[in-house]
Design a protein around this motif. Sequence first.
Motif, short mmCIF file in Angstrom:
data_model
loop_
_atom_site.label_atom_id
_atom_site.label_comp_id
_atom_site.label_asym_id
_atom_site.label_seq_id
_atom_site.Cartn_x
_atom_site.Cartn_y
_atom_site.Cartn_z
N VAL A 1 79.28 61.03 0.76
CA VAL A 1 80.71 60.83 1.60
C VAL A 1 80.11 60.17 3.13
O VAL A 1 80.86 59.26 3.42
N ALA A 2 79.13 60.68 3.66
CA ALA A 2 78.99 60.02 4.77
C ALA A 2 78.70 58.67 5.09
O ALA A 2 79.19 57.82 5.70
N ASP A 3 77.90 58.34 3.91
CA ASP A 3 77.41 56.91 3.44
C ASP A 3 78.93 55.97 3.51
O ASP A 3 79.07 54.88 3.75
N GLY A 4 79.72 56.70 2.65
CA GLY A 4 80.98 55.93 2.09
C GLY A 4 82.02 55.65 3.36
O GLY A 4 82.80 54.83 3.35
N THR A 5 81.84 56.49 4.50
CA THR A 5 82.82 56.28 5.43
C THR A 5 82.61 55.00 6.14
O THR A 5 83.78 54.25 6.87
N GLN A 6 81.54 54.43 6.11
CA GLN A 6 81.34 53.30 6.95
C GLN A 6 82.26 52.15 6.09
O GLN A 6 82.34 51.14 6.80
N VAL A 7 82.35 52.16 4.77
CA VAL A 7 83.03 51.12 4.11
C VAL A 7 84.32 51.74 3.60
O VAL A 7 84.71 51.31 2.60
N ILE A 8 85.07 52.64 4.30
CA ILE A 8 86.11 53.48 3.51
C ILE A 8 87.26 52.80 3.44
O ILE A 8 88.15 52.79 2.33
N SER B 1 76.16 51.30 -1.20
CA SER B 1 75.63 50.05 -0.03
C SER B 1 74.38 49.64 -0.40
O SER B 1 74.10 48.38 -0.14
N PHE B 2 73.77 50.41 -1.21
CA PHE B 2 72.35 49.97 -1.63
C PHE B 2 72.36 49.50 -3.04
O PHE B 2 71.21 49.38 -3.76
N GLY B 3 73.64 49.56 -3.57
CA GLY B 3 73.71 49.09 -5.05
C GLY B 3 73.26 50.03 -6.10
O GLY B 3 72.99 49.89 -7.28
N ARG B 4 73.33 51.34 -5.69
CA ARG B 4 72.88 52.55 -6.43
C ARG B 4 74.13 53.00 -7.23
O ARG B 4 75.19 53.07 -6.70
N ASP B 5 73.90 53.22 -8.40
CA ASP B 5 75.11 53.64 -9.47
C ASP B 5 75.65 55.01 -8.87
O ASP B 5 74.99 55.95 -8.94
N LEU B 6 76.98 55.05 -8.64
CA LEU B 6 77.71 56.17 -8.06
C LEU B 6 77.52 57.20 -8.97
O LEU B 6 77.63 58.47 -8.60
N LEU B 7 77.84 56.95 -10.30
CA LEU B 7 77.85 57.97 -11.26
C LEU B 7 76.70 58.81 -11.57
O LEU B 7 76.86 60.08 -11.35
N SER B 8 75.72 57.95 -11.48
CA SER B 8 74.49 58.52 -11.60
C SER B 8 74.23 59.43 -10.39
O SER B 8 73.53 60.44 -10.42
N ASP C 1 69.66 48.06 -6.23
CA ASP C 1 70.03 46.96 -6.76
C ASP C 1 70.93 46.14 -5.55
O ASP C 1 72.18 46.10 -5.74
N ILE C 2 70.30 45.51 -4.67
CA ILE C 2 70.84 44.92 -3.37
C ILE C 2 72.03 44.00 -4.10
O ILE C 2 72.90 43.61 -3.28
N ALA C 3 71.75 43.24 -5.28
CA ALA C 3 72.50 41.94 -5.52
C ALA C 3 74.00 42.53 -5.86
O ALA C 3 74.82 41.91 -5.71
N ASN C 4 73.98 43.85 -6.47
CA ASN C 4 75.17 44.49 -6.95
C ASN C 4 75.59 45.66 -6.07
O ASN C 4 76.06 46.48 -6.51
N ARG C 5 75.39 45.29 -4.58
CA ARG C 5 76.07 46.35 -3.83
C ARG C 5 77.39 46.55 -3.63
O ARG C 5 78.30 45.56 -3.93
N LEU C 6 78.20 47.71 -3.39
CA LEU C 6 79.54 47.80 -3.25
C LEU C 6 80.26 47.23 -4.36
O LEU C 6 81.45 46.47 -3.84
N MET C 7 79.91 47.44 -5.65
CA MET C 7 80.86 46.97 -6.81
C MET C 7 81.96 48.03 -6.83
O MET C 7 81.68 49.08 -6.97
#
Lengths: 288, 238
Positions: free
Chosen positions: A244-251, A74-81, A56-62
Motif C-alpha cells: 500500500v505504501a508503494d502504491g501511494t506514490q502513484v495513487i 512500479s518495479f513491474g512485479r506482478d501484483l497478484l503474485s 520487469d521494468i519494461a512492464n512497470r505500472l501496467m
Amino acid sequence: MTNLPLSVPVAPNRLSLSKFARRSPSAAIGAALVVLILLVALFAPWIAPYDPIAQDIANRLMPPSAAHWFGTDSFGRDLLSRLIYGTRPTLMLLAIVILLTTPVGIAIGIVAGFYGGMVERILMRITDIAMAFPKLVLALAFVAVLGAGLVNGALALALTAWPAYARQTRSETVSLRKSDYLAAAEMMGITGPRLLFGHVLPLVLPGAIVRMALDLGGIILIAAGLGFLGLGVRPPTPEWGAMVADGTQVIFDQWWVAATPGAAILLTSFAFNLLSDGLRDLMDPRNG
Amino acid sequence: MSLVDISDLNVTFRDQDVGRHILRGITVAIEEGETFGLLGPSGCGKSTLLRVIAGLNRDWHGSMSLLGEAVAPRRRFTGKLRRQVQMVFQDPYASLHPRHRIGRALREPLVVNGLDNPDKRVTEALAEVGFGPDVASRYPHQLSGGQRQRIAIARALLLRPKLLLLDEPTSALDMSVQAEILNLLVTLKARFGMSFVLVSHDPDVIGHMCDRAARMAEGRIAATFDRPALAAGAAAAR
C-alpha cells in the motif's frame, strides 16, 4: 434398584457443517474466507502466476490485463503474485501474536481470578501497566530498538495484546469461583492446577477464543500499519502494508497498485470479524 | 464422641464494612448413623452451617470436631476427612460441571484420590443410583433435573463418605421426583452406613427423613426435636 430408562433423548452434540452454516451464515462466510486465505498462503508457490520479486521494468505500472490480472507495480512485479505471497507474513505474524498472548493472558486471568487477594492485586496491576502502553507506538519503539522485522513487530504486539485476555478471563473466573460445581470439585479433593486448568479453563476458553477472533482483525490492521511505515518485513519480500505504501506514490494515476493490497487487508480483517461474530453465538454454553 | 461436635460456632460476613452475624453461638452434636435435620426460613443460616461442616466456608470461630478429628478454622480439609465428608447440592443444574461428561465427573475424584479400578467403580456408582454404564458418555445438559441429582448423589458417594451433607437436595425438583430421590437416599444410607445432615425448609421432608432436627432462626438454634416429636408433626408446627 432397577436401571431406570433414560427418558431424555440425546441431542446429537456434533456440530455439522450444514448446521453451522444455517445457524450463522455470516460465520460460515467468514470461516470460508479464512480457510481460503490459509490455503492461498499454504500453496502460494503453486498458485502465484509469477515470481513475486522478479522485476520487469519494461512492464512497470501496467493496468490490470489478462497477463497481469491486478496489474504490476512500479518495479513491474506482478501484483497478484505479490498479494498471494503477502498472505504469508500476515498470517505468520498473527500466529506468533496469538501463540504468545492467549496462553499467557488466560493463565494470568485464571490464577488472579481464582485465588483473589494479594495474588490478584499484583497480577492485575501488572496487567494494567501492560495495558497502558499504546499498541502501535510501543510496536514502533520496539522495532526501532530491535530492528525492523516480522518477529520484532509480533513481539511488540504481543506485549500489549495479552492484558485484554487476562482481564476478561479474570472477571469470568471470579464469577465462576462461587459456583457449586467448583465447590463440588473442591470437596472431591480436586485442587491446584487440576482444578484451574481442568475445570475453570474449559469454561473461560470460549470467551477467550471469541475475544481472540475479534482481535485478529485488529492485529492484521496493525501489522499492515507496521508494514506501511516500513517497519515490517524487509523489502523486497511482499507484504500488504508495504505494498500500500508503494502504491501511494502513484495513487492518482495507477490507483490499483495501492487498492489491491488495501482490499486484501480489508477482506482478511473482515473475514476474521465475521468469523468471530458467529463464534460468539456458537460458543455460548447455553447454545451447547 | 459424636460424629459432629460443634460448640459456640460463630460466622460473620463482612458486607461493606458492616459485620453481619450469620451464625451466633451454634452448639450442636450429631451422632453416628442418624439423620439430622436443619430447618428454618431462608436466611436463617442453615446453609451456612452446612458449608462450615463441609469445609467450604472456613472462616468461622468456635470449636468443631468432625469424625473425631478436631478441625481448625481457615484450614482446608485434606486426606481422610476430605473424603469422608461429602455433600449433595441444592441445584442439580449448577452442581455438575457443564463441560464434563458424566464419566469424567465421576472418574476424576477417584483418580485424584488414588483409588484403584476407577472404571469399575464408576460403573458401580452409576448402578447404585439406577443408571446403566451408557450414561457415562453424556453431558449434564442431556439429563433431566432428577437424573442429574442422582448423578450428583453417585458422585458424593464415590469416596465412601461417613457423613453426607444434603443441602435441600429435592427443592429444585418436581414433586414426583422428590420422593424418588429421598427414597434413594434412605436406601443408600442403610447400604453404606452413613450419617446425614439434611437441610430443608420443608417440614414434611424433615419429618419424613430425620431422627432429630433443629429449627434455626436468625443464626441461632431455636428449637430441637427428637424422633417422637417429629413423628407427631412438631417440625411443621410454628
